[in-house]
Design an enzyme around this catalytic site. Sequence first.
Site, mmCIF file in Angstrom:
data_model
loop_
_atom_site.group_PDB
_atom_site.id
_atom_site.type_symbol
_atom_site.label_atom_id
_atom_site.label_comp_id
_atom_site.label_asym_id
_atom_site.label_seq_id
_atom_site.Cartn_x
_atom_site.Cartn_y
_atom_site.Cartn_z
ATOM 1 N N CYS A 1 1.081 -1.177 0.045
ATOM 2 C CA CYS A 1 0.073 0.029 -0.169
ATOM 3 C C CYS A 1 0.854 1.211 -0.024
ATOM 4 O O CYS A 1 2.033 1.238 0.537
ATOM 5 C CB CYS A 1 -0.708 0.005 1.253
ATOM 6 N N HIS B 1 -9.123 -3.842 -1.754
ATOM 7 C CA HIS B 1 -8.108 -3.252 -1.034
ATOM 8 C C HIS B 1 -8.436 -1.759 -1.153
ATOM 9 O O HIS B 1 -8.510 -0.874 0.110
ATOM 10 C CB HIS B 1 -6.872 -3.285 -1.664
ATOM 11 N N GLU B 2 -8.914 -1.235 -2.136
ATOM 12 C CA GLU B 2 -9.064 0.192 -2.392
ATOM 13 C C GLU B 2 -10.448 0.626 -1.703
ATOM 14 O O GLU B 2 -10.542 1.737 -1.059
ATOM 15 C CB GLU B 2 -9.280 0.553 -3.863
ATOM 16 N N HIS C 1 -10.202 1.217 2.059
ATOM 17 C CA HIS C 1 -9.700 2.624 2.371
ATOM 18 C C HIS C 1 -10.942 3.359 2.654
ATOM 19 O O HIS C 1 -10.766 4.265 3.399
ATOM 20 C CB HIS C 1 -8.716 3.138 1.017
HETATM 21 NI NI NI Z 1 -3.667 1.366 -0.186
#
Ligand code: NI
Length: 176
Positions: A99, A141-142, A145
């Site tokens: 990341c 993953h995104e 966030h």
């Molecule tokens: Ni990330």
Amino acid sequence: MIKEVLKMGDPKLLKPSEPITEFNTPFLKTLITDMHDTMAALNGAGLAAPQIGVGYQVVIFGVTHNPRYPEAEPVPYTVLINPELTPLSGEIEEDWEGCLSIPGMRGIVPRYKKLHYRGYDLDGTIIDRTCDGFHARVVQHETDHLLGILYPMRIRDLRLFGYTDTLFPGENVQDD
Ligand code: NI
């Protein structure tokens, strides 16, 4: 414009993001341009708006050939706003992730293998896709966030979390 990427420890990365309610605005265009420039400058596979300090539900991702993920299959370049994810089976895959907010490190993270996602592009056009593998991993993953979740919070075995140059000596995996 290339922006500074916030690093783990910054409370802005832990805050859930707000949905976008108006599309194709100057604010949104500038945000997406800044995200694109920042991700490209750092060879990222994806970037979420809170990583540059903007608390809205906007992510971008895409991989052609990425030196940070040399074996990854290509993922189409996508701007995804207000994403909603639906796993298509309970099947989980574990693989390495990095990341841009946690430079120089990698960890083994469990993700759904196959999922459906829905959201909007800059113009407010619906994006509706089914994906699997690395594409599904990047989207999860995104989207995490936007919920204030960083990948180390998903790692099940913290022995599989470490410094990239120590985990992969001599493999020339690009340091973040
Ligand atoms: Ni990330």
